[in-house]
Design an enzyme around this catalytic site. Structure first.
Site, PDB file in Angstrom:
ATOM      1  N   HIS A  71      24.896  -3.377  16.622  1.00 48.42           N
ATOM      2  CA  HIS A  71      23.471  -3.147  16.900  1.00 48.42           C
ATOM      3  C   HIS A  71      23.242  -1.722  17.413  1.00 48.42           C
ATOM      4  CE1 HIS A  71      23.341  -7.423  16.155  1.00 48.42           C
ATOM      5  NE2 HIS A  71      24.259  -7.589  17.096  1.00 48.42           N
ATOM      6  N   GLU A 109      23.035  -7.051  24.153  1.00 49.36           N
ATOM      7  CA  GLU A 109      24.286  -6.996  23.383  1.00 49.36           C
ATOM      8  C   GLU A 109      24.617  -5.572  22.965  1.00 49.36           C
ATOM      9  OE1 GLU A 109      26.319  -8.806  19.280  1.00 49.36           O
ATOM     10  OE2 GLU A 109      24.228  -9.281  19.767  1.00 49.36           O
ATOM     11  N   HIS A 164      31.043  -7.372  19.038  1.00 50.11           N
ATOM     12  CA  HIS A 164      29.790  -8.103  19.223  1.00 50.11           C
ATOM     13  C   HIS A 164      29.930  -9.107  20.359  1.00 50.11           C
ATOM     14  CE1 HIS A 164      27.520  -6.977  15.482  1.00 50.11           C
ATOM     15  NE2 HIS A 164      28.737  -6.617  15.105  1.00 50.11           N
ATOM     16  N   GLU A 238      33.498 -11.567  18.312  1.00 51.03           N
ATOM     17  CA  GLU A 238      32.415 -12.083  19.143  1.00 51.03           C
ATOM     18  C   GLU A 238      33.058 -12.409  20.488  1.00 51.03           C
ATOM     19  OE1 GLU A 238      29.292 -12.151  18.504  1.00 51.03           O
ATOM     20  OE2 GLU A 238      28.920 -12.501  16.362  1.00 51.03           O
TER      21      GLU A 238
END
Length: 274
Positions: A71, A109, A164, A238
């Site tokens: 992101h 995040e 992430h 993740e």
């Protein structure tokens, strides 16, 4: 006449004596054998063999690793840009990017992944690895997922890791590592090894694999464009579920992020040594 002969006879012994005066003299003493000879001023001694040319050591190449902090800080304010369709690596399209998730307390995040990438980078660079990032700050927009996926090949990276954190239901807890399945670009076996190594390192560091997704901490995915677009072995970590209170406590704690970074760097270095 007799007087002339007598005169010549008297002179002859004197001449003979003068000529032979040096016949019995000792020879001049030669210089010592270790005395250095003095060459003439107009000459220079040359070596019999040429001196070796100076050599420059060949540069030692360092392995390259791509880190993709998920992101970006400007995505939320530029939804039109991040929503535009881009190739998904399997003949379809996906949105360029997303805004990502956050903890219930508002820790985003994109900030987590940016800080985590810096921690992993410092450890890898200390080990002699050259690290390339897909973004240069945490205030921009994008890059799009297809560009992130292609970045490893453009950089000549040996492998790539995308960082992430998940945004699942609050009851879901644990980390998982995604990889492209079915494999694309012939990187399947190496990508699975990388994903497995990351899973093992995180588990060895005391983190629990997720029970709500994938299997035993690994998740083969066909729908992640960043993985599909990569031409180098790539896995997506993740690191935990930001919506879960227990995971959020670890992800927001600098010591927790250090533990995650150490495990990721350890796994990457192990793959480079294979």
């Amino acid at each position: 006449m007799r007087a002339l002969i007598r005169s010549a006879t008297a002179v002859l012994p004197l001449v003979v004596a003068l000529v032979c005066a040096g016949c019995g003299a000792p020879a001049p003493v030669p210089p010592p054998v270790d005395a250095a000879p003095r060459p003439a001023a107009t000459t220079r001694s040359l070596p019999t063999t040429p001196a070796p040319l100076p050599t420059t050591p060949a540069p030692v190449s360092r392995p390259v690793v791509l880190l993709d902090p998920g992101h970006n800080g400007g995505n939320a304010a530029n939804k039109a840009a991040v929503n535009r369709p881009v190739p998904d690596g399997r003949g379809g399209t996906k949105p360029c990017n997303t805004t990502g998730t956050s903890t219930n307390a508002g820790y985003a995040e994109h900030a987590f992944t940016w800080g985590l990438a810096g921690r992993v980078r410092s450890r890898l660079e200390a080990a002699g690895v050259r690290v390339v990032l897909t973004r240069s700050d945490d205030v921009g927009v994008g890059p799009c997922v297809d560009a992130r996926g292609a970045a490893g090949g453009r950089a000549g990276a040996a492998l790539a890791v995308s960082l992430h954190a998940d945004g699942a239901a609050a009851s879901a807890r644990g980390f998982h590592v995604a990889y492209a399945e079915p494999a694309v670009h012939g990187t399947g076996p190496a990508a699975l090894r990388l994903a497995t190594g990351l899973r093992d390192a995180l588990r060895s560091a005391g983190f629990a694999p997720a029970g709500y997704i994938g299997r035993d901490g690994l998740d083969g995915r066909p729908d992640l464009a960043g993985l599909n677009s990569s031409t180098v072995p790539t896995a997506l970590v993740e690191a935990g579920n930001m919506r879960n209170a227990g995971d959020a406590a670890v992800l927001t704690d600098p010591a927790g992020r250090d533990r995650i970074a150490a495990a990721v760097a350890e796994a990457v270095l192990a793959q480079l040594r294979r």
